[in-house]
Write an enzyme that holds these catalytic residues in place. Sequence first.
Site, PDB file in Angstrom:
ATOM      1  N   LYS A 121       0.807  -1.229   0.000  1.00  0.00           N
ATOM      2  CA  LYS A 121       0.000   0.000   0.000  1.00  0.00           C
ATOM      3  C   LYS A 121       0.840   1.279   0.000  1.00  0.00           C
ATOM      4  CE  LYS A 121      -4.242  -1.758   0.255  1.00  0.00           C
ATOM      5  NZ  LYS A 121      -5.167  -1.602  -0.879  1.00  0.00           N
ATOM      6  N   GLU A 168      -9.794   5.955   3.079  1.00  0.00           N
ATOM      7  CA  GLU A 168     -10.559   4.857   3.670  1.00  0.00           C
ATOM      8  C   GLU A 168      -9.583   3.714   3.920  1.00  0.00           C
ATOM      9  OE1 GLU A 168     -10.097   5.139   0.492  1.00  0.00           O
ATOM     10  OE2 GLU A 168      -9.545   3.084  -0.024  1.00  0.00           O
ATOM     11  N   SER A 211       1.645  -9.607  -0.698  1.00  0.00           N
ATOM     12  CA  SER A 211       1.207  -8.207  -0.634  1.00  0.00           C
ATOM     13  C   SER A 211       1.430  -7.570   0.726  1.00  0.00           C
ATOM     14  CB  SER A 211      -0.269  -8.110  -1.012  1.00  0.00           C
ATOM     15  OG  SER A 211      -1.033  -8.997  -0.224  1.00  0.00           O
TER      16      SER A 211
END
Lengths: 401, 261
Positions: A94, A116, A383
């Site tokens: 991210k 969010e 991830s």
Amino acid sequence: MSSKINNLPDSDGFFGQYGGKFVPETLMYALEQLEDTYKKLKDNNDFKDQFYKDLSEFVGRPSPLYFAERLTKHYGSGSIWLKREDLNHTGAHKINNTIGQILLAKHMGKKRIIAETGAGQHGVATATVAARLGLECHIYMGAEDVQRQSLNVYRIKLLGAQVHSVDSGSATLKDALNEALRDWVTNVDDTYYIIGSVTGPHPYPMIVRDFNSVVGEELIDQSKKLFNAMPDAIVACVGGGSNAMGVFYPFIDMNQTRLIGVEAGGEGIETGEHAAPLNDGEPGVLHGALSYLMQDDKGQVKETKSVSAGLDYPGVGPEHSWLKDSGRAEYVAVSDEDALRAFHEVSEYEGIIPALETAHAFAYLDKLMKEFDSDSNIVVNVSGRGDKDINTVAEIDGIKF
Amino acid sequence: MNRLTDKLEELKKRNQKALVAYLVAGDPDIDSTLEIMHMFVKSGVDIIEVGVPFTDPIAEGPIIQRAHDRAINKQISLEDVFELIKKFRSQDEETPIVLMGYLNSFIFYKDLIEKNQNNSVDSILVVDIPGELDIADYGIKNENINTISLISPTTKNDRIKLIANNSTGFIYYVTLRGVTGSSNLDVDEIKKNIREIKKYAKVPTLAGFGIKSPDDAKALSSCADGVIIGSSIVKMIEESSSTKEFDKIGSYIADIKNAIT
């Protein structure tokens, strides 16, 4: 076909029939401004230098491509390689996107950052880059996710951001997005909205994909160096789909590499209790884009179910819908049970505790590895790391601290 | 011929301002909605805006969100909304009806809109599409349904021109940056922007979002061709949802009507 896919989205923000800009008029100017800024900066050398410098010095890129020796032996077919996004600063892919978007925000002179978050990784990554630039930061998070991701909630607060718990609807990621959009409509003049996945109205799916594509670009170089070929398959989990899109995108033209997205199968696709719109949804409009969507027989958005907060979302990025329809990528689903099994297995075999989201990608190896022989190279995009999920898994295993 | 267009022309001829009242279909239940719609008309409402319940109404503030939730708990779909309007039309052939909702509902029930039995619905306002587009741009064809476009305080002049050119019902000027039911109306900014819109508009410009008191309505009706009242009404419906005594909504509407007349 492939080269055409690579040029998407079109100027209106569509990938085939998917994508677009389905927002209230109040946001149109903000989206135009963002698109103009991004177009101007994306090929600007100073901007690119700053982006890659931050990725190198602050995030710790490139992330390694690591040979998973014991997993490979366990399956006894092709070589399994792990793209280690879990080693990034803040523990997931991210951060690649937030590093890029905060530079856009700074360039646009925005003073206030909103985002969010589902699993909390995007919230942490956003609070991190906002702290670094001294910008006010507000994170919207579904009340249920605040519960199950309490560690990340505290991390976000430590980083100086405010967490807003969202009680409406299913109190998960979808509702956090609704609330963030409402904030943006209200504070559009001074606020930059860092969307955390390849979802939302154009130009977000494109911007988030481009910033995350560093993962796939590195993988091309590393594959050459480590096994002197392109991967035979790349496996990544898909919620909104940003880690998958980032690793898939540079490979879209390379048809010899299978691209496999793994959705959250929850209790099982057949039960309807899951979060797998590409496997069991129909095209619909949510959060600014037309894409596959989980909806009921009245056109209402369905509540989803997944053990993983980051995948617990009824929609998916529009480019994935396009890759599915065009046949370039395959999308499968893995149940909570199988993901949890893989969570333990990978921890024990490789000394890597993966995020529950990532565990879905690992779980699919069970089926996939049977399709390959020992000469092949399979890459799993790791991830994120699983520290944030310890409480969830412990509770399922009946352990109290 | 379209009830909405006719009504707006008639009001213009009489030099009167339009009063538009909003509610969510099925809040708290379909029978109450029908009752309140008739009461609207008796109290002086010119045009009724019927909200189509959706799970993710991103442009709504908490009051109208809760109304959507109540209606969804009753499983109200666009199909039920058409049934409701059919019942309303059996007693009221005159009052224009605007459906206000989110694109997913309209795409999902495309066939119902294309059919629009007996032309019972006059207009559609899709909240989550850019102002210059309408349902036809998303493959839903019905020439008898006209389009209401939103223009907001952030809409720049080039887009105002574009949107004003495409609107066929009325232009809905969103009076503030925010969700429905917010506060802080900046009357001077609103007046300035509506004057700008009117340079290009071929249809009337009405103002909505955040209008609460008769004074707000009065201030805005000096520049707009009418006002749209939503959250204040929905709040009263919420407060009366157990007793089902909706009378005070009638007197509230009468006060607003007086203020703009």
